[in-house]
Write an enzyme that holds these catalytic residues in place. Structure first.
Site, short mmCIF file in Angstrom:
data_model
loop_
_atom_site.label_atom_id
_atom_site.label_comp_id
_atom_site.label_asym_id
_atom_site.label_seq_id
_atom_site.Cartn_x
_atom_site.Cartn_y
_atom_site.Cartn_z
N GLU A 50 0.47 -1.24 0.01
CA GLU A 50 0.13 0.02 -0.33
C GLU A 50 1.06 1.69 0.25
OE1 GLU A 50 -1.03 3.61 0.70
OE2 GLU A 50 -2.06 2.78 2.71
N CYS A 67 -2.21 9.01 2.74
CA CYS A 67 -2.04 8.26 1.79
C CYS A 67 -3.93 8.42 1.15
CB CYS A 67 -1.67 7.18 1.48
SG CYS A 67 -0.12 6.72 2.14
#
Length: 458
Positions: free
Chosen positions: A232, A266
């Site tokens: 990720e 993010c």
């Protein structure tokens, strides 16, 4: 990089830690391997009891844990409390649903494969290494650890070197809940030690949340050993506002989406792509509300935006803004660091962007929002998809045709309609393109680190 707690609100080093030496790393890997062999013989019910007990302990420790997170990486204290409580919720979610997610899957018509019965089973892989970042120092770990342990794996954590006290709290949490020694432990090491751990034959898989360069390095190391990896990585998420949107609500959510966690997420909305019909109103309200945010001591409950976690992160953000200014961007709010100790940066809104600016393609990891005016949904989509990232996205519209258009065409692991991206235990989480591969959370997350074994019986 030193393993140390450095208060980002002051720049003062609060505490330093000695890295684990080779002998201690070996001891912890051996314990993890022994623990996972034992975990295979335990039931979902037993592991669920341990996981629920660990969640209870975390809730009891919420004030201590929140202050540690705020001290180490600067998020406002209220957000740190919320993160710890979210972790407890995620742990209970997997305690309750692991058996369902990993239940045997029978083939309805076994005669079609010339069998009297045929089915698939999910079995743990073994020791899983997690390389985790500092921005959500509890949640990033728990959303890996809870499903991994409930599946019967053991976990090794290499945490970011600037959150060692959070890492050490997690080191004992699961054992305190009842898991066997070694089922989860922290490796207090720098990044240079990770390649050797990945290459250790006892480590069966690796998961990383972090930067694109770190992801490439970890993936290459895992690939060289033919080991499963979940990545990720970064994101530059689009936040698209169409004419039918509730503009007041969209602006309120846009502010939260951009500055939550001091802008260091993010999945934060970073590129705000607004239709010309509502652009002026959206831009004026957005700039006004960003400028009104309280920037200050993250331990103060009145603070809405604290410091960036590291000095280098603050400096990199400032460089992106200065580059945009140099190339003709318009600053509608903020645009500079306040004159105070610590690694603060004022909430910023930048417009009039073009492809010659670094900010257009690079991730701004801090409270800086990029604003785009578009004339059509097609132009909005073109801008949304132009970066190398593909983590998540948000679309504001009440037009069903617009909604389906973006759901179908956005290059992203998720699309949130009339809301901001949030990671929920109940929903799969992850990205495409340079944002990584694999999924965390929900049923997909617990199955990532399992062997899906086919059983055929004649």
């Amino acid at each position: 990089m030193a393993i140390a707690t450095v208060n980002p609100a002051t720049g003062v080093t609060e505490k330093t830690f000695e890295a684990h030496d080779e002998q201690e790393i070996e001891r912890r890997i051996a314990l993890a391997e022994a623990a996972t062999r034992g975990m295979r013989t335990t039931s979902f019910e037993e592991r669920g009891q341990w996981m629920s007990a660990a969640a209870d302990l975390l809730e009891a420790d919420v004030e201590e844990v929140a202050r540690i997170m705020t001290l180490e990486m600067g998020k406002p204290l209220a957000q740190a409390r919320s993160e710890a409580l979210k972790c407890a919720k995620g742990m209970r979610f997997y305690a309750e649903h692991a058996a369902e997610f990993l239940a045997d899957e029978p083939l309805e018509n076994p005669s079609s494969v010339n069998a009297s019965s045929a089915y698939s089973v999910y079995q743990p892989l073994g020791v899983v290494l997690a390389v985790m970042p500092w921005n959500f120092p509890m949640w990033q770990v728990v959303r890996f650890a809870a499903p991994a342990l409930m599946a019967g794996n053991s976990g090794l954590l290499k945490h970011a070197s600037n959150v060692p006290q959070t890492a050490l709290y997690l080191d004992t949490l699961f054992m305190r809940g009842g898991f066997p020694e070694g089922a989860f432990s922290t490796l207090l090491v720098g990044s240079q030690a990770i390649a050797a751990v990945i290459q250790d034959s006892r480590v069966k898989a690796v998961t990383l949340t972090g930067s694109e360069p770190a992801g490439r390095e970890v993936a290459a190391n895992a690939g060289s050993q033919i080991k499963k990896a979940v990545l990720e990585l970064g994101g530059s998420d689009p936040f698209i506002v169409m004419p039918s949107a509730d503009i007041d609500k969209a602006v309120d959510v846009a502010v939260t989406a951009r500055v939550q966690n001091n802008g260091q997420s993010c999945i934060a909305g970073k590129r705000f792509i607004v239709h010309a019909d509502v652009y002026d109103r959206f831009a004026a309200l957005f700039a006004e509300k960003l400028s009104a945010l309280v920037v200050g001591d993250p331990m103060d409950d009145a603070t809405q935006v604290g410091p960036l976690a590291t000095e280098s992160g603050r400096d990199e953000l400032a460089e992106l803004v200065e580059d945009a200014k140099l190339h003709g961007a318009t600053i509608l709010a903020g645009g500079s660091a306040p004159d105070r100790a610590g690694w603060f940066y004022n909430p910023t809104l930048i417009a009039d962007l073009h492809d010659g600016m670094r900010l257009v393609m690079e991730e701004a990891f801090g409270p800086v929002a990029s604003l785009y005016r578009v004339e059509s949904r097609e132009q909005a989509l073109e801008i949304a998809n132009q970066t190398t990232f593909g983590l998540s996205s948000a679309v504001w519209t009440t037009d069903a045709v617009d909604e389906q258009y973006f759901v179908d065409a956005l290059d992203a692991g998720a699309v949130f309609i009339n809301g901001m991206t949030i990671s929920y235990p109940e929903l799969p989480f992850g990205g495409i393109k340079a944002s990584g591969y694999g999924r965390e959370l929900a049923a997909a997350g617990i199955r990532e680190f399992c062997n899906l074994k086919t059983v055929w019986k004649g």
